[in-house]
Design an enzyme around this catalytic site. Structure first.
Site, mmCIF file in Angstrom:
data_model
loop_
_atom_site.group_PDB
_atom_site.id
_atom_site.type_symbol
_atom_site.label_atom_id
_atom_site.label_comp_id
_atom_site.label_asym_id
_atom_site.label_seq_id
_atom_site.Cartn_x
_atom_site.Cartn_y
_atom_site.Cartn_z
ATOM 1 N N LYS A 49 4.363 1.863 -2.602
ATOM 2 C CA LYS A 49 4.602 1.929 -1.173
ATOM 3 C C LYS A 49 5.967 2.552 -0.922
ATOM 4 O O LYS A 49 6.769 2.670 -1.818
ATOM 5 C CB LYS A 49 4.548 0.520 -0.560
ATOM 6 C CG LYS A 49 3.126 -0.021 -0.507
ATOM 7 C CD LYS A 49 2.988 -1.341 0.240
ATOM 8 C CE LYS A 49 3.625 -1.407 1.582
ATOM 9 N NZ LYS A 49 3.192 -0.374 2.526
ATOM 10 N N GLY A 65 6.258 5.502 1.141
ATOM 11 C CA GLY A 65 6.159 6.896 1.578
ATOM 12 C C GLY A 65 6.779 7.095 2.953
ATOM 13 O O GLY A 65 7.343 8.148 3.257
ATOM 14 N N GLU A 100 8.964 -3.928 4.053
ATOM 15 C CA GLU A 100 7.556 -4.187 3.724
ATOM 16 C C GLU A 100 7.457 -5.225 2.607
ATOM 17 O O GLU A 100 6.602 -6.100 2.632
ATOM 18 C CB GLU A 100 6.864 -2.890 3.303
ATOM 19 C CG GLU A 100 6.620 -1.958 4.483
ATOM 20 C CD GLU A 100 6.123 -0.582 4.097
ATOM 21 O OE1 GLU A 100 5.536 0.086 4.950
ATOM 22 O OE2 GLU A 100 6.336 -0.146 2.949
ATOM 23 N N ASP A 160 -0.995 -3.893 5.864
ATOM 24 C CA ASP A 160 -0.109 -2.753 5.616
ATOM 25 C C ASP A 160 -0.868 -1.672 4.829
ATOM 26 O O ASP A 160 -1.881 -1.968 4.185
ATOM 27 C CB ASP A 160 1.126 -3.226 4.826
ATOM 28 C CG ASP A 160 2.309 -2.287 4.993
ATOM 29 O OD1 ASP A 160 2.148 -1.187 5.571
ATOM 30 O OD2 ASP A 160 3.424 -2.641 4.538
ATOM 31 N N THR A 198 -1.829 4.368 8.724
ATOM 32 C CA THR A 198 -2.955 3.425 8.625
ATOM 33 C C THR A 198 -2.604 2.124 9.349
ATOM 34 O O THR A 198 -3.416 1.581 10.104
ATOM 35 C CB THR A 198 -3.318 3.156 7.149
ATOM 36 O OG1 THR A 198 -3.202 4.375 6.411
ATOM 37 C CG2 THR A 198 -4.730 2.626 7.018
HETATM 38 O O1 LIG Z 1 4.552 2.285 2.506
HETATM 39 C C1 LIG Z 1 4.419 2.808 3.573
HETATM 40 C C2 LIG Z 1 5.542 3.103 4.479
HETATM 41 O O2 LIG Z 1 6.763 2.805 3.882
HETATM 42 C C3 LIG Z 1 3.056 3.194 4.043
HETATM 43 O O3 LIG Z 1 2.244 2.067 4.020
HETATM 44 C C4 LIG Z 1 2.501 4.241 3.110
HETATM 45 O O4 LIG Z 1 3.409 5.318 3.049
HETATM 46 C C5 LIG Z 1 1.129 4.732 3.577
HETATM 47 O O5 LIG Z 1 1.274 5.482 4.739
HETATM 48 P P1 LIG Z 1 0.041 6.054 5.546
HETATM 49 O O6 LIG Z 1 -0.756 4.878 6.019
HETATM 50 O O7 LIG Z 1 0.665 6.827 6.662
HETATM 51 O O8 LIG Z 1 -0.759 6.941 4.636
#
Ligand SMILES: O=C(CO)[C@H](O)[C@H](O)COP(=O)(O)O
Length: 275
Positions: free
Chosen positions: A147, A149, A156, A134, A82
């Protein structure tokens, strides 16, 4: 746009057409093409790899968030699919004349921003960040987040904490009544990680060391990530503090009282801003 063409040149008996374009036009053309090549990559490879909503839902939410970025701002760049759309949209605006400096939450986002021509700055040059955009893995209705993932939770959180405004962009699948279905990422140091994991398990979760391509996943900071399966987190603030008290834990992916605005992209093309 100023350009000239049609100047014929004769060399070795052959006639060539010389086209002269200003450097800015050429740069914009290259950047636009680079962006669409990266887009194709994201659509074809990453789209199918990530759970949750569609790329279009993420894109429209990220695009709206960029409306809050103004000339002269210091901007925090998030990590993930995203945040990618936000970085891409920012890059286009920069090439149209928007003047910003950015600080990235991961090596991946830093490289993308650099490639797309966004000026980067470091913490040694600034006191605070005006706005950070973010993504998140889960968002509850009190704006508590999970957060990490993508494994970038530590940077972050540092960037979010230094930001006057944290704007979270998500697709609709990320909104939950209660956090915890998404395994909570916890960044831990390598030394003694076995005992740190045992201590995390004592908090009633299944703790799994994150792997990538059959190797232990290592963060940009040289640490490990443990994904803690809680299923349901009753009190995010209390759990956040308990986890961070365990020796060996660097930080965890619970972001409590940090997000100022959540922008959600829906399947029908609607974008909602939650305050
Ligand atoms: O915290 C994060 C990375 O550490 C991302 O913001 C979270 O995993 C969401 O990812 P995506 O936008 O690919 O769904």
């Amino acid at each position: 746009m100023v350009f000239s063409y049609g100047i014929r040149q004769q060399l070795n008996g052959k006639v060539y057409l010389k086209i002269t374009l200003p450097l800015k036009v050429i740069k914009t053309y290259i950047i636009r093409n680079m962006i669409s090549t990266i887009d194709c990559f994201y659509y074809t490879i990453i789209k199918n790899k990530f759970k949750g909503g569609t790329m279009e839902e993420k894109r429209i939410a990220a695009k709206r968030a960029v409306d809050y970025v103004h000339d002269g701002m210091i901007v925090g760049l998030g990590t993930g699919t995203t945040a990618y759309w936000a970085i891409k949209k920012l890059a286009l605006k920069v090439h149209e004349g928007l003047n910003i400096k950015a600080i990235a939450t991961s090596i991946q986002s830093e490289e993308l921003a650099r490639k797309l021509g966004i000026s980067l700055i470091s913490f040694s040059d600034i006191d605070e960040i005006d706005i950070t955009i973010d993504g998140a893995d889960e968002v509850d209705y009190n704006f508590n987040l999970i957060k990490g993932g993508g494994g970038a939770l530590l940077r972050e959180k540092i960037v979010a904490a230094a930001s006057k405004q944290l704007v979270i962009v998500v697709d609709q699948s990320k909104l939950v009544n209660r956090l915890g279905l998404f395994p909570l990422p916890v960044e831990i140091v390598k030394f003694g990680h076995e005992v740190t994991m045992k201590n995390l398990s004592k908090l009633q979760c299944k703790a799994k060391l994150r792997m990538k391509n059959e190797k232990v996943f290592v963060t940009d900071n040289g640490n490990y990530i443990v994904d803690c399966h809680f299923d349901s987190i009753e009190n995010p603030k209390e759990l956040h503090n308990k986890i961070n008290l365990i020796p060996g834990v660097v930080d965890n992916g619970l972001f409590v009282d940090m997000a100022d605005k959540v922008i959600v992209g829906y399947q029908n093309g609607e974008v909602k801003e939650l305050y």
